[in-house]
Design a protein around this motif. Structure first.
Motif, mmCIF file in Angstrom:
data_model
loop_
_atom_site.group_PDB
_atom_site.id
_atom_site.type_symbol
_atom_site.label_atom_id
_atom_site.label_comp_id
_atom_site.label_asym_id
_atom_site.label_seq_id
_atom_site.Cartn_x
_atom_site.Cartn_y
_atom_site.Cartn_z
ATOM 1 N N ALA A 1 0.790 5.156 7.662
ATOM 2 C CA ALA A 1 0.342 4.161 6.683
ATOM 3 C C ALA A 1 -1.073 4.542 6.272
ATOM 4 C CB ALA A 1 0.379 2.768 7.289
ATOM 5 N N LEU A 2 -1.301 4.719 4.991
ATOM 6 C CA LEU A 2 -2.624 5.087 4.499
ATOM 7 C C LEU A 2 -3.533 3.860 4.470
ATOM 8 C CD1 LEU A 2 -1.523 7.582 1.712
ATOM 9 C CD2 LEU A 2 -2.040 8.028 4.109
ATOM 10 N N ASP A 3 -4.807 4.063 4.179
ATOM 11 C CA ASP A 3 -5.835 3.017 4.251
ATOM 12 C C ASP A 3 -5.366 1.649 3.769
ATOM 13 O OD1 ASP A 3 -7.684 4.794 5.270
ATOM 14 O OD2 ASP A 3 -8.455 5.334 3.299
ATOM 15 N N GLY A 4 -5.379 0.680 4.684
ATOM 16 C CA GLY A 4 -5.065 -0.699 4.346
ATOM 17 C C GLY A 4 -3.591 -1.004 4.149
ATOM 18 N N ALA A 5 -2.710 -0.044 4.372
ATOM 19 C CA ALA A 5 -1.282 -0.241 4.112
ATOM 20 C C ALA A 5 -0.580 -0.911 5.296
ATOM 21 C CB ALA A 5 -0.612 1.098 3.818
ATOM 22 N N ARG A 6 0.543 -1.555 4.980
ATOM 23 C CA ARG A 6 1.452 -2.118 5.993
ATOM 24 C C ARG A 6 2.855 -1.647 5.664
ATOM 25 N NH1 ARG A 6 1.110 -8.435 6.779
ATOM 26 N NH2 ARG A 6 3.264 -7.937 6.462
ATOM 27 N N LEU B 1 6.916 6.744 0.874
ATOM 28 C CA LEU B 1 7.898 5.708 1.182
ATOM 29 C C LEU B 1 7.800 4.564 0.195
ATOM 30 C CD1 LEU B 1 7.598 5.580 5.061
ATOM 31 C CD2 LEU B 1 9.378 6.681 3.698
ATOM 32 N N ARG B 2 8.945 3.994 -0.108
ATOM 33 C CA ARG B 2 9.053 2.836 -0.984
ATOM 34 C C ARG B 2 9.987 1.831 -0.326
ATOM 35 N NH1 ARG B 2 8.294 7.213 -3.982
ATOM 36 N NH2 ARG B 2 7.020 7.118 -5.837
ATOM 37 N N LEU B 3 10.025 0.611 -0.832
ATOM 38 C CA LEU B 3 10.943 -0.394 -0.328
ATOM 39 C C LEU B 3 12.364 0.157 -0.378
ATOM 40 C CD1 LEU B 3 11.144 -3.300 0.711
ATOM 41 C CD2 LEU B 3 11.520 -4.009 -1.650
ATOM 42 N N GLY B 4 13.066 0.106 0.741
ATOM 43 C CA GLY B 4 14.435 0.608 0.807
ATOM 44 C C GLY B 4 14.556 2.070 1.175
ATOM 45 N N SER B 5 13.431 2.788 1.271
ATOM 46 C CA SER B 5 13.480 4.209 1.622
ATOM 47 C C SER B 5 14.130 4.394 2.989
ATOM 48 C CB SER B 5 12.078 4.823 1.686
ATOM 49 O OG SER B 5 11.506 4.951 0.421
ATOM 50 N N PRO B 6 14.961 5.419 3.129
ATOM 51 C CA PRO B 6 15.529 5.716 4.435
ATOM 52 C C PRO B 6 14.479 6.347 5.348
ATOM 53 C CG PRO B 6 16.181 7.392 2.861
ATOM 54 C CD PRO B 6 15.419 6.340 2.098
ATOM 55 N N VAL B 7 14.673 6.167 6.650
ATOM 56 C CA VAL B 7 13.834 6.802 7.662
ATOM 57 C C VAL B 7 14.771 7.609 8.552
ATOM 58 C CG1 VAL B 7 12.267 6.404 9.593
ATOM 59 C CG2 VAL B 7 12.148 4.932 7.580
ATOM 60 N N GLY C 1 0.836 -1.196 0.000
ATOM 61 C CA GLY C 1 0.000 0.000 0.000
ATOM 62 C C GLY C 1 0.865 1.238 0.000
ATOM 63 N N GLU C 2 0.316 2.326 0.528
ATOM 64 C CA GLU C 2 1.023 3.605 0.484
ATOM 65 C C GLU C 2 1.250 4.142 1.887
ATOM 66 O OE1 GLU C 2 0.947 7.753 -2.054
ATOM 67 O OE2 GLU C 2 -0.919 6.651 -1.798
ATOM 68 N N ALA C 3 2.463 4.667 2.096
ATOM 69 C CA ALA C 3 2.820 5.275 3.371
ATOM 70 C C ALA C 3 3.577 6.566 3.106
ATOM 71 C CB ALA C 3 3.668 4.328 4.204
ATOM 72 N N ILE C 4 3.423 7.495 4.025
ATOM 73 C CA ILE C 4 4.019 8.826 3.899
ATOM 74 C C ILE C 4 4.914 9.093 5.112
ATOM 75 C CG2 ILE C 4 3.508 11.312 3.788
ATOM 76 C CD1 ILE C 4 2.441 9.844 1.363
ATOM 77 N N ALA C 5 6.071 9.685 4.866
ATOM 78 C CA ALA C 5 6.947 10.177 5.931
ATOM 79 C C ALA C 5 6.881 11.698 5.911
ATOM 80 C CB ALA C 5 8.380 9.719 5.711
ATOM 81 N N THR C 6 6.664 12.284 7.078
ATOM 82 C CA THR C 6 6.638 13.747 7.207
ATOM 83 C C THR C 6 7.767 14.167 8.135
ATOM 84 O OG1 THR C 6 4.239 13.756 6.924
ATOM 85 C CG2 THR C 6 5.244 15.750 7.816
ATOM 86 N N GLY C 7 8.633 15.026 7.629
ATOM 87 C CA GLY C 7 9.769 15.494 8.407
ATOM 88 C C GLY C 7 9.376 16.604 9.369
ATOM 89 N N PRO C 8 10.260 16.949 10.283
ATOM 90 C CA PRO C 8 9.984 18.000 11.258
ATOM 91 C C PRO C 8 9.679 19.357 10.610
ATOM 92 C CG PRO C 8 12.071 16.890 11.756
ATOM 93 C CD PRO C 8 11.560 16.342 10.465
ATOM 94 N N ARG D 1 12.769 -4.312 14.596
ATOM 95 C CA ARG D 1 11.793 -4.086 13.538
ATOM 96 C C ARG D 1 10.511 -3.534 14.127
ATOM 97 N NH1 ARG D 1 12.427 -7.228 8.474
ATOM 98 N NH2 ARG D 1 14.598 -7.826 8.460
ATOM 99 N N PHE D 2 9.813 -2.753 13.319
ATOM 100 C CA PHE D 2 8.555 -2.152 13.739
ATOM 101 C C PHE D 2 7.572 -2.283 12.576
ATOM 102 C CE2 PHE D 2 5.656 1.455 13.975
ATOM 103 C CZ PHE D 2 5.161 1.282 15.263
ATOM 104 N N LEU D 3 6.393 -2.839 12.847
ATOM 105 C CA LEU D 3 5.374 -3.005 11.824
ATOM 106 C C LEU D 3 4.244 -2.020 12.097
ATOM 107 C CD1 LEU D 3 4.186 -4.558 9.406
ATOM 108 C CD2 LEU D 3 3.189 -6.149 11.048
ATOM 109 N N LEU D 4 3.904 -1.236 11.088
ATOM 110 C CA LEU D 4 2.828 -0.258 11.180
ATOM 111 C C LEU D 4 1.735 -0.676 10.202
ATOM 112 C CD1 LEU D 4 1.787 2.563 12.105
ATOM 113 C CD2 LEU D 4 3.076 3.514 10.184
#
Length: 64
Positions: free
Chosen positions: A42-47, A28-34, A14-21, A58-61
């Protein structure tokens, strides 16, 4: 000042967003830095699974 890298995305469904300070948002995509201080949503239905570089923990959202 450069942001401190704390981990990476190791699984994403699904789709997830990172928001900086500073309010800047990025998809976010596979391999994206955090980075320290980011808020991950995590948007609707995302993991999203993150692995933290320093500890290897590890952390699962999931969105419902």
């Amino acid at each position: 000042m450069a942001q401190q890298l704390i981990g990476h995305v190791v699984l994403i469904e699904g789709e997830a967003i990172a928001t900086g300070p500073d309010g800047e948002r990025r998809v976010l995509r596979l391999g994206s830095p955090v980075f320290e201080g980011e808020t991950i949503v995590a948007l609707d239905g995302a993991r999203v699974e993150l692995v933290f570089d320093e500890s290897g923990s590890r952390f699962l959202l999931r969105a419902s």
